[in-house]
Design a protein around this motif. Sequence first.
Motif, PDB file in Angstrom:
ATOM      1  N   HIS A  25      -6.990  16.234  14.087  1.00  0.00           N
ATOM      2  CA  HIS A  25      -7.746  16.340  15.279  1.00  0.00           C
ATOM      3  C   HIS A  25      -8.536  14.294  15.721  1.00  0.00           C
ATOM      4  N   CYS A  26      -8.619  13.936  14.937  1.00  0.00           N
ATOM      5  CA  CYS A  26      -8.670  12.162  15.197  1.00  0.00           C
ATOM      6  C   CYS A  26      -7.705  12.068  15.999  1.00  0.00           C
ATOM      7  N   ASN A  27      -6.296  12.177  15.646  1.00  0.00           N
ATOM      8  CA  ASN A  27      -5.182  11.936  16.174  1.00  0.00           C
ATOM      9  C   ASN A  27      -5.187  12.286  18.175  1.00  0.00           C
ATOM     10  N   ALA A  28      -5.942  13.395  18.023  1.00  0.00           N
ATOM     11  CA  ALA A  28      -6.123  13.865  19.140  1.00  0.00           C
ATOM     12  C   ALA A  28      -7.384  13.869  20.231  1.00  0.00           C
ATOM     13  N   VAL A  29      -8.024  13.607  19.475  1.00  0.00           N
ATOM     14  CA  VAL A  29      -9.459  13.115  20.308  1.00  0.00           C
ATOM     15  C   VAL A  29      -9.815  11.683  20.723  1.00  0.00           C
ATOM     16  N   ASN A  30      -8.421  11.114  19.513  1.00  0.00           N
ATOM     17  CA  ASN A  30      -8.791   9.404  19.740  1.00  0.00           C
ATOM     18  C   ASN A  30      -7.911   9.555  21.371  1.00  0.00           C
ATOM     19  N   ALA A  60       3.968  18.708  28.536  1.00  0.00           N
ATOM     20  CA  ALA A  60       2.630  19.862  28.738  1.00  0.00           C
ATOM     21  C   ALA A  60       0.978  18.974  29.629  1.00  0.00           C
ATOM     22  N   ILE A  61       0.904  20.008  30.252  1.00  0.00           N
ATOM     23  CA  ILE A  61      -0.338  19.991  31.206  1.00  0.00           C
ATOM     24  C   ILE A  61      -1.372  20.074  30.081  1.00  0.00           C
ATOM     25  N   SER A  62      -2.531  19.239  29.940  1.00  0.00           N
ATOM     26  CA  SER A  62      -3.683  20.124  29.515  1.00  0.00           C
ATOM     27  C   SER A  62      -3.928  19.807  30.988  1.00  0.00           C
ATOM     28  N   SER A  63      -4.827  20.894  31.549  1.00  0.00           N
ATOM     29  CA  SER A  63      -5.665  20.769  32.227  1.00  0.00           C
ATOM     30  C   SER A  63      -7.270  21.515  31.903  1.00  0.00           C
ATOM     31  N   VAL A  64      -8.562  20.876  32.276  1.00  0.00           N
ATOM     32  CA  VAL A  64      -9.332  21.320  31.587  1.00  0.00           C
ATOM     33  C   VAL A  64     -10.637  20.964  32.136  1.00  0.00           C
ATOM     34  N   GLY A 100     -11.687  18.285  26.851  1.00  0.00           N
ATOM     35  CA  GLY A 100      -9.801  17.613  27.164  1.00  0.00           C
ATOM     36  C   GLY A 100      -9.565  17.466  25.530  1.00  0.00           C
ATOM     37  N   VAL A 101     -10.479  17.552  24.455  1.00  0.00           N
ATOM     38  CA  VAL A 101      -9.132  18.362  23.414  1.00  0.00           C
ATOM     39  C   VAL A 101      -8.478  18.688  23.480  1.00  0.00           C
ATOM     40  N   HIS A 102      -9.443  20.025  23.626  1.00  0.00           N
ATOM     41  CA  HIS A 102      -9.540  21.305  23.303  1.00  0.00           C
ATOM     42  C   HIS A 102      -7.923  21.503  23.553  1.00  0.00           C
ATOM     43  N   LYS A 116       0.101  15.440  29.938  1.00  0.00           N
ATOM     44  CA  LYS A 116      -0.277  14.723  30.922  1.00  0.00           C
ATOM     45  C   LYS A 116      -1.847  15.368  30.720  1.00  0.00           C
ATOM     46  N   LEU A 117      -3.248  14.822  30.233  1.00  0.00           N
ATOM     47  CA  LEU A 117      -4.256  15.004  30.917  1.00  0.00           C
ATOM     48  C   LEU A 117      -4.981  15.070  32.287  1.00  0.00           C
TER      49      LEU A 117
END
Length: 445
Positions: A394-399, A186-190, A246-248, A317-318
């Motif tokens: 959510h905490c796993n994602a924001v971490n 995945a490419i998380s492009s923010v 980024g967390v979205h 990838k962020l």
Amino acid sequence: MQLPHASRRDFLKWSAGMAVAVPHIWVSPFSWAESPNERLNVAAIGVGGRGTDIGRQAAQLGNMVACADVHRLNAENFAKPYEGRCAVYKDYREILDRKDVDAVTIGTPDHWHVKISIDAMKAGKDVYCEKPLTLTIQESQLICEAVRRTGRVFQVGTQQRSEFNSMFLKAVVMARSGRLGKKLRAISSVGQATSGGPFPNSEPPEYLDWDFWLGQAPKVPFCENRIGWNFRWWFEYSGGQVTDWGVHHTDIAIWALGGEETGPVEVTPVNFEFPLGRELMLETLLGKRRWEDLPVAYNVAKTFDCDMLLPNGNVVKLLSGPNELIIEGELGRIRVNRGSLTGRPIEELTEADKKWLDEEVRKLYRGKEPGSHMRNFFECVKDRSLPISDVFTHCNAVNACHMANIAMLLNRKVKWDPQKYQFVDDEEANALTKRKQREPYTITL
């Protein structure tokens, strides 16, 4: 403080005796035409900008009885439409002392989220809190433990899990179904952060309690560019675009790629830019330099690019590119943002496939009807079930986003142990999982 790892799965086991089982065909636990006496009493804490938005949403479903903000004008403006029915406070603790408040929304800057949330749960309130939920990885551990201990309903404001015509939910279903392949990327492009400064300091306006606004953050002179929307661009109060936007997409990406129970186990920095320099920010965050000695300028990463490895081998990838989430495997590629869901695997869906997709979305949404993130919170408060954006995933994602910042600050790969909730054999990285908190605003369970 070393706390046990509290996962969503552990919480579900723990709360099984309390929660109402969700039937396959869901029926609302209450009518939206309830009389004022039957509706939940809610209060809004932090009502500037986004805090006002979520407070107004909550007021459509419950009775808005109070609001609090250290910015007096924000609180007064928020209360006006309720014609005297919404009491105004500066100190959120006065709201928590009220026995008639059932639930609160929290829309403060990020560095206040966890303290207010924990205080609210300890006072017996259910909580809807904006994202990103935490300022540090240690705060993630604390808030998960608080939810586990209190058993309160807690919804995080990552509304892509509920809204936008279920496009993100459909993307998650497609990825998890195997239709894109077995090994996924995945490419998380923010988008980029804002840079700027140095800015002038000044006296705080009379309607703002500046010391209370700072809370646990370092004591510094007032600067207009630190408040409002711009708090995001200071490490003192946020993680920048890496955590804010980024967390979205990263939350959806990790969910889609099957890493929601742990988050990543390895994060590698590829490219980045810190306006004040990586070394200066690293030394400051490690306590080797004083925050008050930094230039009065935005200091979070302006551009970024990090690879996050999940335990199953999938990679997220962020990066600071155009706003979109791309998910791809050996069988296909899809793209989603808040405006569209596209890609050949979507275009080739038959009518039977679309029916299947809708059914799977309902299952993914835990049997309830997607569409409104705030409504999901109220429904879960009523039946004491787990909201769609629960604190654990959510905490796993924001971490993961915090880890990206840490990897860039260190300019090297970091490895994470999700069970021990710490980096592997890395004292410097572990030192960056927490911050010194200013008295009397420290967070306690």
